[in-house]
Scaffold this motif. Structure first.
Motif, PDB file in Angstrom:
ATOM      1  N   SER A 234       0.837  -1.195   0.000  1.00 11.43           N
ATOM      2  CA  SER A 234       0.000   0.000   0.000  1.00 11.43           C
ATOM      3  C   SER A 234       0.875   1.250   0.000  1.00 11.43           C
ATOM      4  N   ARG A 235       0.332   2.340  -0.541  1.00 12.49           N
ATOM      5  CA  ARG A 235       1.040   3.617  -0.562  1.00 12.49           C
ATOM      6  C   ARG A 235       0.923   4.272   0.806  1.00 12.49           C
ATOM      7  N   VAL A 236       2.054   4.760   1.339  1.00 11.53           N
ATOM      8  CA  VAL A 236       2.049   5.342   2.677  1.00 11.53           C
ATOM      9  C   VAL A 236       2.439   6.818   2.681  1.00 11.53           C
ATOM     10  N   ARG A 237       3.057   7.307   1.595  1.00 16.48           N
ATOM     11  CA  ARG A 237       3.473   8.703   1.582  1.00 16.48           C
ATOM     12  C   ARG A 237       3.706   9.170   0.150  1.00 16.48           C
ATOM     13  N   ARG A 238       3.558  10.486  -0.058  1.00  8.32           N
ATOM     14  CA  ARG A 238       3.880  11.097  -1.342  1.00  8.32           C
ATOM     15  C   ARG A 238       4.845  12.248  -1.106  1.00  8.32           C
ATOM     16  N   TYR A 239       5.782  12.412  -2.028  1.00 11.25           N
ATOM     17  CA  TYR A 239       6.724  13.528  -1.979  1.00 11.25           C
ATOM     18  C   TYR A 239       6.499  14.404  -3.206  1.00 11.25           C
ATOM     19  N   GLY A 240       6.455  15.708  -2.984  1.00 12.02           N
ATOM     20  CA  GLY A 240       6.269  16.620  -4.096  1.00 12.02           C
ATOM     21  C   GLY A 240       4.810  16.827  -4.420  1.00 12.02           C
ATOM     22  N   GLN A 241       4.547  17.831  -5.247  1.00 16.34           N
ATOM     23  CA  GLN A 241       3.202  18.191  -5.637  1.00 16.34           C
ATOM     24  C   GLN A 241       2.859  17.602  -7.000  1.00 16.34           C
ATOM     25  N   PRO A 242       1.584  17.315  -7.252  1.00 14.82           N
ATOM     26  CA  PRO A 242       1.184  16.814  -8.573  1.00 14.82           C
ATOM     27  C   PRO A 242       1.554  17.800  -9.681  1.00 14.82           C
ATOM     28  N   HIS A 243       1.922  17.266 -10.819  1.00 10.84           N
ATOM     29  CA  HIS A 243       2.170  18.051 -12.038  1.00 10.84           C
ATOM     30  C   HIS A 243       3.378  18.987 -11.923  1.00 10.84           C
ATOM     31  N   GLU A 244       4.355  18.671 -11.040  1.00  9.75           N
ATOM     32  CA  GLU A 244       5.559  19.505 -10.976  1.00  9.75           C
ATOM     33  C   GLU A 244       6.386  19.357 -12.253  1.00  9.75           C
ATOM     34  N   ALA A 245       6.791  18.145 -12.555  1.00 12.12           N
ATOM     35  CA  ALA A 245       7.581  17.826 -13.748  1.00 12.12           C
ATOM     36  C   ALA A 245       7.837  16.332 -13.725  1.00 12.12           C
ATOM     37  N   TYR A 246       8.425  15.827 -14.798  1.00 12.19           N
ATOM     38  CA  TYR A 246       8.635  14.380 -14.894  1.00 12.19           C
ATOM     39  C   TYR A 246       9.627  13.899 -13.842  1.00 12.19           C
ATOM     40  N   PRO A 247       9.233  12.981 -12.950  1.00 16.43           N
ATOM     41  CA  PRO A 247      10.180  12.399 -12.003  1.00 16.43           C
ATOM     42  C   PRO A 247      11.104  11.425 -12.740  1.00 16.43           C
ATOM     43  N   THR A 248      12.414  11.584 -12.575  1.00 18.84           N
ATOM     44  CA  THR A 248      13.347  10.758 -13.338  1.00 18.84           C
ATOM     45  C   THR A 248      14.429  10.092 -12.505  1.00 18.84           C
ATOM     46  N   GLY A 249      14.571  10.445 -11.231  1.00 21.34           N
ATOM     47  CA  GLY A 249      15.640   9.843 -10.456  1.00 21.34           C
ATOM     48  C   GLY A 249      15.345   9.865  -8.977  1.00 21.34           C
ATOM     49  N   LEU A 250      15.924   8.896  -8.240  1.00 21.41           N
ATOM     50  CA  LEU A 250      15.704   8.779  -6.805  1.00 21.41           C
ATOM     51  C   LEU A 250      16.965   8.302  -6.105  1.00 21.41           C
ATOM     52  N   ALA A 251      17.134   8.721  -4.866  1.00 21.92           N
ATOM     53  CA  ALA A 251      18.164   8.173  -3.993  1.00 21.92           C
ATOM     54  C   ALA A 251      17.695   8.379  -2.560  1.00 21.92           C
ATOM     55  N   ILE A 252      18.133   7.487  -1.678  1.00 20.32           N
ATOM     56  CA  ILE A 252      17.817   7.629  -0.263  1.00 20.32           C
ATOM     57  C   ILE A 252      19.110   7.528   0.519  1.00 20.32           C
ATOM     58  N   SER A 253      19.267   8.373   1.536  1.00 21.51           N
ATOM     59  CA  SER A 253      20.507   8.381   2.309  1.00 21.51           C
ATOM     60  C   SER A 253      20.644   7.077   3.085  1.00 21.51           C
ATOM     61  N   SER A 254      21.871   6.739   3.466  1.00 18.83           N
ATOM     62  CA  SER A 254      22.129   5.450   4.103  1.00 18.83           C
ATOM     63  C   SER A 254      21.429   5.315   5.452  1.00 18.83           C
ATOM     64  N   ASP A 255      21.140   6.448   6.113  1.00 20.88           N
ATOM     65  CA  ASP A 255      20.410   6.399   7.381  1.00 20.88           C
ATOM     66  C   ASP A 255      18.903   6.527   7.185  1.00 20.88           C
ATOM     67  N   ASP A 256      18.462   6.541   5.922  1.00 20.30           N
ATOM     68  CA  ASP A 256      17.041   6.627   5.562  1.00 20.30           C
ATOM     69  C   ASP A 256      16.390   7.938   5.988  1.00 20.30           C
ATOM     70  N   ALA A 257      17.199   8.958   6.279  1.00 27.23           N
ATOM     71  CA  ALA A 257      16.645  10.225   6.762  1.00 27.23           C
ATOM     72  C   ALA A 257      16.191  11.143   5.639  1.00 27.23           C
ATOM     73  N   TYR A 258      16.821  11.016   4.449  1.00 27.95           N
ATOM     74  CA  TYR A 258      16.541  11.935   3.358  1.00 27.95           C
ATOM     75  C   TYR A 258      16.258  11.181   2.066  1.00 27.95           C
ATOM     76  N   VAL A 259      15.304  11.703   1.319  1.00 25.50           N
ATOM     77  CA  VAL A 259      14.979  11.189  -0.011  1.00 25.50           C
ATOM     78  C   VAL A 259      15.288  12.293  -1.024  1.00 25.50           C
ATOM     79  N   ALA A 260      16.083  11.966  -2.025  1.00 26.73           N
ATOM     80  CA  ALA A 260      16.392  12.917  -3.094  1.00 26.73           C
ATOM     81  C   ALA A 260      15.653  12.513  -4.352  1.00 26.73           C
ATOM     82  N   GLY A 261      15.043  13.497  -5.006  1.00 26.86           N
ATOM     83  CA  GLY A 261      14.317  13.232  -6.235  1.00 26.86           C
ATOM     84  C   GLY A 261      14.798  14.131  -7.357  1.00 26.86           C
TER      85      GLY A 261
END
Length: 327
Positions: A234-261
Motif C-alpha cells: 500500500s502507498r504510505v506517503r507522497r513527496y512533491g506536488q502533482p504536475h511539478e515535472a517528470y520524475p526521473t531519479g531517486l536516492a535515499i541516504s544510508s540512514d534513511d533520513a533523506y529522499v532525493a528526487g
C-alpha cells in the motif's frame, strides 16, 4: 577525454565536466559511489572521480555499459555491460577488471542491485519480451545465473535491500512493481503494486530503505514520488506536488533520513525529509538536464549526473545535506 574542469556550481556544491558526451538518445549514464570514488557509466567506459568530484581516471574496454553497483565495503564495483552480455567485476582500488561474468542466455543486462554476496541483474533487450531478472552468487568462481523470466518488454529496474527485491517495468503502460522476498535461497513473490490501479507508466527509478520495508518510486506518470510498504503493498506517503515535472531519479541516504528526487524540465533536484515529506533543499541544476537515474548519496553528500550542451556529462556534488537542513 578531457582532463579536469571543476568549477563552483551553487551555494550547495560544485560541478565537474566529465569530459565525455553521450550519443543522442543514449540511456547510458548511471552513478555508483564506493571506495571513496564516484563511478559514472558512459557508453564504452566508466568515468572515475574522487569524492570531491575531481577526475582521477576511467575504465575502458566496455561495450554499452549501463547499470552500476558498488559493494558496501567499497572494494568492488559491478557493471552491466549490455554490448557483450556480461557483468564486469572491477577492483575499485586499481580500476582493473577482475573478471567478466558471461550471460549468454540473458541478453542486454542493464540494471544491477546488491545484497551481500548476491547480485541481482535486470536483463532483456527492448521490445523483445525477454525481460526478466537473475541472481548471481558472487562467492562462486564462475557464478551460474539463476533466472526468473517475466516476459517483460525489456530489462526491468531492480533494487534490493534487507529481504526485499523490487522489480519495476521500465517500458509499457501501465507499469507494475513486482515485490519479492529474498530471505531464502530463491525469491518468493509477495505481490504486485498494480500499474493500472494506480495509473502508473514506465518506471524511471526506484529506491529502497535500508531494511527493505519501503520502496520509493519515480514513474513517468504520475508526476510525483510515492512511498510504498513492501509487505502490505500500500502507498504510505507522497513527496512533491502533482504536475511539478517528470520524475526521473531517486536516492535515499544510508540512514534513511533523506529522499532525493530528480526531475526533468523543472527544478531538477529536491531533497525531502523522509519522515515528514518536508522539502530540505531544492535547486535548478547548473549544467543542463538531469540524467534519468543519476542520483547517489555518499554520507551527507549527494551526487547528481547532468547532461549539458552537446550532451556533455557533468557531475554535480551537493555538499552536506544535513547542514542545508539546519539552515
Amino acid at each position: 577525454m578531457a582532463t579536469t574542469l571543476a568549477t563552483p556550481a551553487s551555494a550547495a556544491g560544485t560541478t565537474t565536466d566529465l569530459g565525455v558526451s553521450l550519443s543522442y538518445g543514449s540511456s547510458s549514464g548511471d552513478l555508483a559511489v564506493g571506495g571513496g570514488k564516484v563511478f559514472v557509466s558512459a557508453e564504452d567506459r566508466i568515468i572515475v572521480t574522487n569524492a570531491q568530484g575531481d577526475l582521477t581516471g576511467s575504465i575502458a574496454g566496455l561495450s554499452s555499459v549501463y547499470g552500476l553497483a558498488a559493494k558496501a565495503d567499497g572494494s568492488s564495483l559491478y557493471a552491466a555491460v549490455a554490448g557483450s552480455n556480461q557483468v564486469a567485476e572491477i577492483d575499485t582500488g586499481t580500476l582493473e577488471i577482475k573478471r567478466r561474468i558471461d550471460l549468454p542466455e540473458h541478453p542486454c543486462p542493464t540494471s544491477l542491485a546488491l545484497t551481500g554476496e548476491r547480485l541481482w541483474v535486470g536483463y532483456g533487450c527492448f521490445d523483445k519480451f525477454q525481460g526478466g531478472f537473475l541472481a548471481l552468487d558472487l562467492t562462486a568462481t564462475s557464478p551460474t545465473p539463476v533466472a526468473i523470466g517475466l516476459g517483460l518488454h525489456s530489462a526491468p529496474k531492480v533494487v534490493a535491500a534487507g529481504n526485499t527485491l523490487v522489480v519495476g517495468e521500465v517500458t509499457g503502460v501501465p507499469a507494475d512493481l513486482i515485490v519479492y522476498d529474498i530471505s531464502g535461497p530463491a525469491p518468493t513473490l509477495r505481490g504486485k503494486i498494480d500499474g493500472a490501479t494506480h495509473d502508473q507508466s514506465e518506471v524511471r527509478d526506484l529506491a529502497l530503505t535500508s531494511d527493505g520495508a519501503h520502496v520509493i518510486s519515480a514513474f513517468d506518470t504520475p508526476y510525483r514520488f510515492d512511498t510504498w510498504n513492501t509487505t502490505t503493498l500500500s502507498r504510505v506517503r507522497r513527496y512533491g506536488q502533482p504536475h511539478e515535472a517528470y520524475p526521473t531519479g531517486l536516492a535515499i541516504s544510508s540512514d534513511d533520513a533523506y529522499v532525493a528526487g530528480g526531475r526533468d524540465w523543472n527544478t531538477d533536484v529536491t531533497v525531502y525529509d523522509a519522515a515528514t515529506g518536508a522539502t530540505v533543499f531544492s535547486e535548478d541544476n547548473p549544467a543542463g538536464r538531469f540524467v534519468t537515474g543519476g542520483l547517489a548519496f555518499s554520507g551527507a553528500n549527494l551526487y547528481a549526473l547532468l547532461r549539458g550542451a552537446g550532451d556533455q556529462l557533468h557531475l554535480w556534488r551537493i555538499e552536506d545535506i544535513t547542514a542545508l537542513h539546519r539552515r
